[in-house]
Design an enzyme around this catalytic site. Sequence first.
Site, PDB file in Angstrom:
ATOM      1  N   HIS A   1     -13.010   9.374  -7.506  1.00 17.67           N
ATOM      2  CA  HIS A   1     -12.317  10.659  -7.566  1.00 17.67           C
ATOM      3  C   HIS A   1     -12.107  11.062  -9.018  1.00 17.67           C
ATOM      4  CE1 HIS A   1     -10.463  11.123  -3.288  1.00 17.67           C
ATOM      5  NE2 HIS A   1     -11.748  10.880  -3.273  1.00 17.67           N
TER       6      HIS A   1
ATOM      7  N   TYR B   1      -2.187   8.364 -14.692  1.00 15.40           N
ATOM      8  CA  TYR B   1      -2.717   8.174 -13.332  1.00 15.40           C
ATOM      9  C   TYR B   1      -3.968   7.302 -13.347  1.00 15.40           C
ATOM     10  CZ  TYR B   1      -3.409   9.332  -8.415  1.00 15.40           C
ATOM     11  OH  TYR B   1      -3.535   9.248  -7.053  1.00 15.40           O
TER      12      TYR B   1
ATOM     13  N   LYS C   1       0.728   3.019  -8.341  1.00 20.95           N
ATOM     14  CA  LYS C   1       0.618   2.006  -9.391  1.00 20.95           C
ATOM     15  C   LYS C   1       0.813   0.563  -8.929  1.00 20.95           C
ATOM     16  CE  LYS C   1      -0.561   4.524 -12.688  1.00 20.95           C
ATOM     17  NZ  LYS C   1      -2.013   4.496 -12.781  1.00 20.95           N
TER      18      LYS C   1
HETATM   19  C1  PHB Z   1      -2.516   5.946  -0.067  1.00 23.02           C
HETATM   20  O1  PHB Z   1      -1.927   5.226   0.740  1.00 23.02           O
HETATM   21  O2  PHB Z   1      -3.707   6.276   0.085  1.00 23.02           O
HETATM   22  C2  PHB Z   1      -1.800   6.436  -1.282  1.00 23.02           C
HETATM   23  C3  PHB Z   1      -0.461   6.139  -1.471  1.00 23.02           C
HETATM   24  C4  PHB Z   1       0.189   6.611  -2.597  1.00 23.02           C
HETATM   25  C5  PHB Z   1      -0.498   7.386  -3.524  1.00 23.02           C
HETATM   26  C6  PHB Z   1      -1.835   7.682  -3.328  1.00 23.02           C
HETATM   27  C7  PHB Z   1      -2.492   7.208  -2.205  1.00 23.02           C
HETATM   28  O3  PHB Z   1       0.136   7.883  -4.612  1.00 23.02           O
END
Ligand code: PHB
Length: 391
Positions: free
Chosen positions: A72, A385, A297
Amino acid sequence: MRTRVGIIGAGPAGLLLSHLLHRAGVESVVLESRDREYVQNRQRAGVVEHGVAEVLRATGLGGRMDAEGFVHDGIELRFDGHGFRVDFPALTGRNVVIWPQTEIVKDLIAQRLADGGAIEFGAKATSIEGATTDRPRVRFLRGDTEEVLDCDVVVACDGFHGIGRQALPEDVIQTYDRVYPFSWLGILADVPPSYEELIYANHERGFALGSMRSSEVSRLYLQVPNDDSADNWSDEQIWDELSARFALRDSDWSLARGTITDKSITPMRSFVTEPMRHGRLFLAGDAAHIVPPTGAKGLNLAMRDVTLLSEALTAYFGSGDETGLNSYSADALRRVWRAEHFSYWMTTLLHRAGDRDPFDHKLQLSHLHFIAGSTAAATQLAENYTGLPSV
Ligand code: PHB
Ligand code: APR
């Protein structure tokens, strides 16, 4: 039983540590209280930072991730009825890989077993003794039978509810904690995601997140009150609420619905233990720190801790050099606190706090517009990020 590095916990931290140590010729044993089936099927997030994906590739674990995961190049922030895309490569030269933690764990277990590694499932650690001696030991239960693992070093990768952290004396340990006044209701649904990249939505009614597990399975979340229960929500209510929070003005985009196969509530918490070392006992991953899931994270911090620790342990067992072991806690905590701040910041930016007044929402919207309009502001989000190369 005797080994060099006794590792408690077969989550991503413990498994990756034993894999990295094996590649460096250092023997370890992993003790895991649950069975293999359970460990491989726990539902967890799956956003892999650029640098962590590189570690997986460099150590022979990138194959399935690169074939089946999704690279992504951005996320969408949705607020005020509009979407704004944060373009990661343009701002940082990096991206992320969407590859579920459950798949990483499956690959790690398969690789450790293929390499002849020792993962003791159904082995529940009950105490750590002699942390400040050069022969620490872990007592554990296999069924009703107590056994002992003698080690040179013990690493507690046993998650937030493990015993590792408790083995640090009270006068040594300092903890920092923040509990948030909201939780996430998470669903898995058999429907192709209606978006190509993750959507983080700030809405008057609360936060919503659109994520995915595969091209066929969507993972979505809704902010809910702390005392809420998944049983309070019918499938239709969940889809209606998600659609309302993701709604765009001036667009015919809509959220596709499908069969919900799983519903659960996740509380939100920030937590840090300092130091992450006491004598020959080291803490890594959720055993030492927790972040709210908003910045994705948790997995990345766990993987970064053990990458650092495996290098330090390799130097120590190779040449007796203790420099890395001595700086592990301070080095790891610098990255941990950066992620703590980022996760707290993302959480505060996007959620509706209990009975907050409209002033807070206006400030959030102003900050979101700032990110949309300022390369400097968007870069800060993108750098954090995708994972800062060095902190
Ligand atoms: C996910 O479970 O795919 C997920 C959880 C928290 C995030 C991003 C993705 O910030
Ligand atoms: N003895 C043996 N194993 C234990 C014990 C014990 N006393 N206590 C806990 N464990 C095991 C758990 O069953 C679990 O498999 O330790 C493991 C800890 O794994 P995780 O909780 O996944 O923690 P970690 O490896 O640090 O990974 C952090 O997981 O919680 C998510 O969001 C978090 O993505 C992050 C990642």
